[in-house]
Enzyme design. Structure first.
Site, PDB file in Angstrom:
ATOM      1  N   ASP A 150       5.453  32.671 -27.345  1.00  0.00           N
ATOM      2  CA  ASP A 150       5.096  33.775 -26.467  1.00  0.00           C
ATOM      3  C   ASP A 150       4.774  33.190 -25.088  1.00  0.00           C
ATOM      4  O   ASP A 150       4.532  31.985 -24.959  1.00  0.00           O
ATOM      5  CB  ASP A 150       3.893  34.512 -27.050  1.00  0.00           C
ATOM      6  CG  ASP A 150       3.418  35.647 -26.166  1.00  0.00           C
ATOM      7  OD1 ASP A 150       4.266  36.353 -25.612  1.00  0.00           O
ATOM      8  OD2 ASP A 150       2.192  35.802 -26.035  1.00  0.00           O
ATOM      9  N   LYS A 170       0.685  54.861 -14.495  1.00  0.00           N
ATOM     10  CA  LYS A 170       1.051  53.475 -14.192  1.00  0.00           C
ATOM     11  C   LYS A 170       1.868  52.943 -15.352  1.00  0.00           C
ATOM     12  O   LYS A 170       1.667  53.332 -16.508  1.00  0.00           O
ATOM     13  CB  LYS A 170      -0.184  52.602 -13.957  1.00  0.00           C
ATOM     14  CG  LYS A 170      -1.027  52.382 -15.208  1.00  0.00           C
ATOM     15  CD  LYS A 170      -2.215  51.480 -14.929  1.00  0.00           C
ATOM     16  CE  LYS A 170      -3.005  51.234 -16.222  1.00  0.00           C
ATOM     17  NZ  LYS A 170      -4.210  50.434 -16.007  1.00  0.00           N
ATOM     18  N   PHE A 227      -1.031  53.905 -23.354  1.00  0.00           N
ATOM     19  CA  PHE A 227       0.165  53.060 -23.255  1.00  0.00           C
ATOM     20  C   PHE A 227       0.732  52.809 -24.645  1.00  0.00           C
ATOM     21  O   PHE A 227      -0.002  52.578 -25.601  1.00  0.00           O
ATOM     22  CB  PHE A 227      -0.192  51.739 -22.588  1.00  0.00           C
ATOM     23  CG  PHE A 227       0.987  50.820 -22.405  1.00  0.00           C
ATOM     24  CD1 PHE A 227       1.744  50.865 -21.246  1.00  0.00           C
ATOM     25  CD2 PHE A 227       1.356  49.930 -23.393  1.00  0.00           C
ATOM     26  CE1 PHE A 227       2.826  50.029 -21.074  1.00  0.00           C
ATOM     27  CE2 PHE A 227       2.440  49.094 -23.236  1.00  0.00           C
ATOM     28  CZ  PHE A 227       3.176  49.143 -22.066  1.00  0.00           C
ATOM     29  N   THR A 262       2.680  35.133 -22.281  1.00  0.00           N
ATOM     30  CA  THR A 262       1.366  35.554 -21.792  1.00  0.00           C
ATOM     31  C   THR A 262       0.280  35.150 -22.781  1.00  0.00           C
ATOM     32  O   THR A 262       0.303  35.554 -23.944  1.00  0.00           O
ATOM     33  CB  THR A 262       1.338  37.079 -21.576  1.00  0.00           C
ATOM     34  OG1 THR A 262       2.410  37.432 -20.703  1.00  0.00           O
ATOM     35  CG2 THR A 262       0.019  37.500 -20.971  1.00  0.00           C
TER      36      THR A 262
END
Length: 1153
Positions: free
Chosen positions: A401, A584, A561, A403
């Site tokens: 990964d 956003k 989200f 992040t």
């Protein structure tokens, strides 16, 4: 969907129905949890059943059963059971101890008490007695005993703060809310009659769907209204809730399943060699049985007079007991079975326990390695799986990964694009220009943020000066969106959760933001730094200090989200009555829902896209911010759909998506944010070393392609000389074409390209992500002159996005997947962008299905769990995104850079030790069995033994076991400094230098020679003597122990005190055991050792056996190291020379200096 109903009548004697089952019918222990595997009654049968899943145990059980038959009783019946009983007992004791600890933990957990509402108020009640429908009161810092819906809290707004570390490993606080309708009633002391209808118990800890019927109204309940078992109440004085799931029905208990078990590659190979040993065993037994039949047939006329075969024993001249002669065929068959019993240790049963002990010791030293301790997270290395240590030395592919794994996951707001203009480009040190800007404050209160963000003076001037116009309005709404469109929790130091403007202090108030996403925390902190401080949140409203003005915004709805929409929106009502939706999200999902009415809209979008590309090229994470006014019919329609979706118990997620789509369209673009996620310390160096070691590093990330490429360049994964192959396909047809073109252009060996490419229809499956129209088509990076004609001379880097992987992996296009794999394996680097969690696991599975190479997956978040569990070795990072990855992993560490030491040092050591350990155990047992085989051939195939039963049993259990374990734990062929300095030495594991089939056969040939020497040298030295067979057996016993220990000593690379004690101590222990056994008058070997040690021939025989037996091995090792040295041997010689240099070259060094 079936549902449960929880009624809350006045008496609180509630009932539960998943149909019509009354609570009173349930027994009192229904809520008791049990994580233990065994009970007192089923422990023995269940544990034995589990243990006998190992075929070797069944083999030894059959051997022991055969030995109980009178015609086959080669060993004593008790003695033959000893090895199997020893192994079974050790394992059973270990399993029993572990399960006893689980029982003790369960007992302590079930007997904990909580306050339950009864007729006399809230009284203590044991957790195991709590039933669904009862009302609990939880105090601050207490653990929640069951899944309960919040009814009221000590906070007037109904908010409760919880910590879910015991559930998902995340240490940050989360908020849960009581419905205002129930919270007001509880605060007023009013009794609550009502009914809760909820979904059936399930393991999804991130979703909850239920409705509450209260005073004729239907109130929706969601994940934000439930607190799960195992969570802790924090920063809240008390909370009251009703139990919906208890005991084994709680989500925590339903998620307690263990992760899939993994098996090491060496153990798989070991079974292959064990099969060959079984073939050898059967061949030897066949030879013995055939020899016995031929011998009996040859001496058939003499059987009546031969000892042991004559039909009648004569005792004092009279007929005695008849001898049971079963005939030549049956005697031959019995001889075959008896030889199996004698040669049983050819299959080394002790090897299983030896490997477990060695792995345990290796794990102890890995955990204690101070070089893998992370001071940042205060975490040591963790070994969560003990059966794949050696696989760390053979890793070919690392799938990482980005992040939180390669980066720190500590977000810092850097830049912003607002209304077509980029801000935040000021360099460090240019702070004088904003010296006159005051800290954001409300009514005299100053906010002191835990995180520091340096504001852009120009943007601050725009926000604070009395300016008008679209740019000023856009900047205001931009930061208002950052402050309001989130789920973070403001924590005010030394103040209650809800602050009124009347309780002001002179000094600044410290404020910290707790949230599930570091991105959200960074954005809210940035908004606060620019004067928009979010300092209060309840279930129905938020309060923001906007440039000194207190704004109380009513939250009408929140669309959180998710990975499908890739955006988040909140509908808020301002004090003046106007309603807006603030949104956003990722640019790929946002640009398609922006309004396109005017030419200026297209211009704004194009300028913002340029800024986004610039930010991404710098390695910054980006989000797009937009808003829209809601009024009239649209608002009413959304409210109706939102209420219907929230109260639905079926397809709630789908309905919420449809509701969000109603308002998430025709948005006004406000701007974009850019957040920096810095590289972890030591990542570039670690990746470079791993690549030098021959390991391919693939990065799988959900970030934008430009961001991922920038980070890859920063960590030296991508280099300037690499040819980038970028494949972004918008359809199945385009993906096929791009893959075919790339294979043809770079001469990748693969199957022929697709013949029916023009016949594809581009059909898509249902329910997979919609592809954004802005996704770029294949962008083969520009090639410099001269490289066009010879692309194969430069290293390749494949960059592919999640959209393309959807068509290739999720649509089961086997041929395309093969072409993709061939292309990817031809590249030095693979970078997958915008990938979903299941796509990460799909990529790992693609590698595993098409190659025998070992894979390692490393990540730090919940989105990496499927990848970690799919890989051969899973490594979790103790990072900012919680501990879900750690809990699902085989190994866990604090930082990515430790992976270098884990693989290059510990992985190499573990593989080298275990590989040698297995071969040595095969040799050790085979040389003993072959010695018995030669003896049987020389004694008319009679399956008799010159060794006592106890000597045969003790050989692998006591005499030779300890040195094997010690060497397997402590031996080191090279120092850690050398292994880290020369990463290419790791390739020895790729070449399987420590364990392979040729090495196995060489070992068996050497074993055959040593067994012949072991048997025939004593026959030669004692050929003129009258030594009895038991004395010869004692000589063979001590000789074979000395031989195998000296053999082991020849291969030890690192001698320490414990190694000396184990090697030479085992020989001493063997002599001691022989003295004890030879001192028992009832044993046939009584007193033999005392006579043998007096004879010089005895010591000469042992010396000759050792020298002659090991001489060919010694010569072979010397020649091999002189003429065909391996990299490991060369590095070891260099190490030895460096150690000797201070002694031989000290004067020379001084002169040269």
């Amino acid at each position: 969907m079936p549902s449960d109903k929880l009624s809350l009548p006045k008496s609180f004697s509630s009932w539960v129905s998943g149909g019509t089952q009354d609570c009173s019918e349930k027994t009192s222990d229904n809520s008791e949890i049990r994580t233990s595997k065994y009970t007192l009654l089923n422990f023995l049968p269940k544990n034995l059943f589990i243990q006998f899943h190992r075929l070797a145990y069944l083999y030894f059980l059959a051997i022991a059963a055969l030995n109980q038959l009178p015609p086959l009783a080669v060993f004593g019946r008790t003695v033959s059971l000893f090895p199997l009983l020893f192994v079974l007992t050790v394992t059973a004791v270990k399993d029993g101890y572990e399960d006893w600890r689980r029982h003790r933990s369960d007992r302590n957990e079930n007997n904990r008490e909580a306050l339950v509402l009864q007729s006399d108020g809230f009284l203590p009640k044991r957790w195991k007695m709590i039933q669904a429908g009862e009302v609990l009161k939880i105090s601050s810092d207490e653990t929640i005993p069951c899944d309960m819906v919040l009814l009221g809290t000590s906070d007037p707004s109904g908010i409760a703060y919880i910590q879910t570390m015991n559930l998902d490993g995340e240490s940050n606080l989360k908020t849960r809310y009581a419905r205002q309708e129930t919270n007001k009633l509880f605060l007023g002391g009013t009794m609550i009659p009502g009914t809760i209808t909820c979904e059936q118990p399930n393991r999804n800890i991130y979703e909850f769907m239920a409705n509450m019927e209260l005073n004729g109204h239907c109130l929706p309940l969601s994940q934000s209204n439930i607190i799960l078992r195992g969570c802790q109440l924090k920063n809240t004085e008390w909370a009251i809730g009703v139990v919906v799931y208890a005991g084994q029905d709680t989500k925590a208990m339903m998620n307690s399943a263990m992760s899939p078990s993994k098996r090491s590659r060496l153990e798989t190979y070991m079974n292959r060699e064990t099969l060959w040993l079984s073939v050898f065993l059967l061949i030897m037994c066949f030879v013995v049985g055939l020899g016995m039949g031929l011998w009996l047939n040859r001496h058939k006329p003499e059987l009546d007079t031969l000892p042991y075969y004559r039909k009648v024993y004569f005792q004092k001249g009279k007929d005695g007991k008849k001898y049971k002669f079963y005939g030549i065929p049956m005697e031959t068959f019995f001889s075959f079975l008896s030889s199996i019993i004698i040669f049983q240790i050819m299959i080394p049963i002790s090897l299983y326990i030896t490997m477990e002990l060695v792995r345990l010791g290796q794990s102890y030293f890995m955990i204690g390695d101070q070089h893998m301790y992370s001071s940042l997270s205060d975490s040591r290395f963790q070994c969560r799986s003990l059966n794949i240590n050696e696989d760390l030395g053979q890793i070919r592919y690392i799938l990482s990964d980005k992040t939180g794994t390669l980066t720190e996951n500590k977000m810092e707001f850097k830049k912003a694009s607002i209304w077509g203009k980029s801000y935040g480009d000021t360099k460090a040190g240019s702070h004088d220009s904003d010296a006159g800007v005051e800290e954001p404050m409300v009514g005299g209160r100053k906010w002191k943020l835990k995180s520091e963000t340096t504001p852009d003076p120009e943007l601050v001037k725009l926000l604070y000066k009395e300016l008008h116009g679209e740019e000023r309005i856009a900047a205001h709404e931009f930061f208002l969106t950052l402050a309001a469109c989130n789920t973070v929790i403001p924590i005010l130091t030394g103040s209650p959760s809800s602050i009124s403007c009347t309780s002001l202090s002179d000094g600044p108030t410290s404020i910290d933001y707790q949230g599930e996403s570091p991105d959200e925390q960074a954005l809210v902190a940035a908004a606060s730094a620019y004067g928009y401080t979010h300092f209060e949140r309840t279930s129905g409203h938020i309060v923001i200090d906007a440039n000194g003005e207190k704004l109380r915004l009513d939250v009408l709805g929140l669309h959180e989200f998710d990975s499908v929409r890739k955006r988040m929106s909140v509908v808020i009502r301002f004090p003046n009555g106007s309603v807006k939706v603030l949104v956003k999200g990722a640019d790929t999902s946002m640009f398609s829902i922006l309004k396109k009415d005017l030419p200026c809209d297209d211009h704004m979008r194009d300028v913002t896209q340029v800024h986004l590309d610039d930010y991404s090229s710098e390695g910054l994470r980006t989000l797009v911010v937009a808003a829209r006014d809601l009024n009239g019919e649209l608002l009413a329609e959304w409210q109706h759909m939102y209420e219907d979706a929230c109260t639905s118990l079926t397809d709630r997620v789908v309905k919420l998506h449809q509701t969000a789509a109603l308002i998430e369209c025709n948005l006004t673009l406000l701007g974009a944010t850019a957040i920096e996620d810095k590289l972890q310390e030591g990542v570039p160096e670690a990746i470079e070393s791993l690549r030098q070691a021959g390991i391919k590093v693939w990065v799988l990330t959900g970030d934008k392609q430009e961001t991922a490429i920038s980070i890859a360049l920063s960590c030296r994964l991508l280099t300037a000389d690499m040819q980038q192959i970028i494949i972004n396909g918008n359809s199945e047809h385009e993906c096929r074409k791009l893959l075919c073109d790339a294979n043809a252009k770079y001469h990748v060996n693969s199957a022929s390209c697709f013949d029916n490419m023009t016949n594809t229809h581009g059909k898509t499956e249902k329910n997979f992500l919609e592809m954004p129209s802005q996704t770029k088509s294949s962008n083969m990076s520009q090639q410099t002159a001269g490289k066009e004609d010879r692309p194969t001379f430069c290293p390749l880097a494949l960059i592919i996005d999640g959209n393309t992987l959807v068509y290739i992996l999720e649509k089961d296009l086997e041929h395309e997947a093969s072409v993709l794999f061939n292309l990817a394996t031809s590249c030095k680097v693979v970078l997958c962008c915008r990938v979903a969690p299941l796509q990460k696991a799909g990529i790992v599975d693609m590698i595993k299905r098409r190659t025998d190479d070992l894979t390692l997956a490393i990540g730090d978040g919940a989105n990496d769990v499927s990848m970690i569990q799919m890989a051969d070795v899973g490594v979790g990072i103790c990072g900012q995104e919680g501990r879900q990855a750690v809990m699902a992993s085989d190994f866990a560490m604090g930082q990515f850079k430790f992976l270098k030491r884990l693989l290059l040092v510990h992985g190499h050591w573990n593989y080298q030790r275990l590989g040698y350990l297995i071969l040595y155990n095969f040799y050790r047992n085979a040389v003993f069995v072959l010695m018995l085989f030669w003896y049987i051939l020389c004694t008319a195939f009679s399956t008799t033994s010159a060794l006592t039963d106890w000597s045969s049993v003790f050989y692998s259990v006591i005499y030779t076991s300890v040195p094997t374990v010690v060497v397997g734990i402590l031996d080191k062929d090279l120092s850690h400094k050398t292994l880290l300095k020369y990463p290419k030495l790791y390739a020895a594991g790729h070449r399987q230098e420590s364990y392979n089939m040729p090495l196995f056969w060489i070992t068996m040939v050497d074993t055959l020679w040593q067994s012949l020497v072991l048997f025939y040298v004593p026959l030669f030295t004692y050929r003129e003597s009258s030594i009895d067979i038991w004395s010869m057996g004692s000589l063979w016993t001590i000789a074979v122990v000395i031989l195998v220990n000296v053999h082991l000593a020849m291969d030890i690379q690192r001698w320490v005190f414990v190694t000396h004690a184990a090697i030479w101590g085992s020989i001493i222990v063997t002599y001691g055991c022989m003295v004890v056994l030879d001192s028992v008058p009832v044993f046939p070997n009584y007193g033999t050792i005392y006579q043998l040690v007096k004879s010089p021939v005895y010591w000469l025989s042992i010396l000759l056996i050792t020298v002659i037996g090991l001489l060919p091995r010694f010569i072979f090792k010397v020649c091999h190291q002189m003429f065909w040295p391996s990299d490991i041997q060369i590095a070891r010689e260099a190490e030895i020379l460096r150690k000797r240099r201070p002694f031989f070259g000290s004067n020379l060094d001084q002169d040269s200096s």
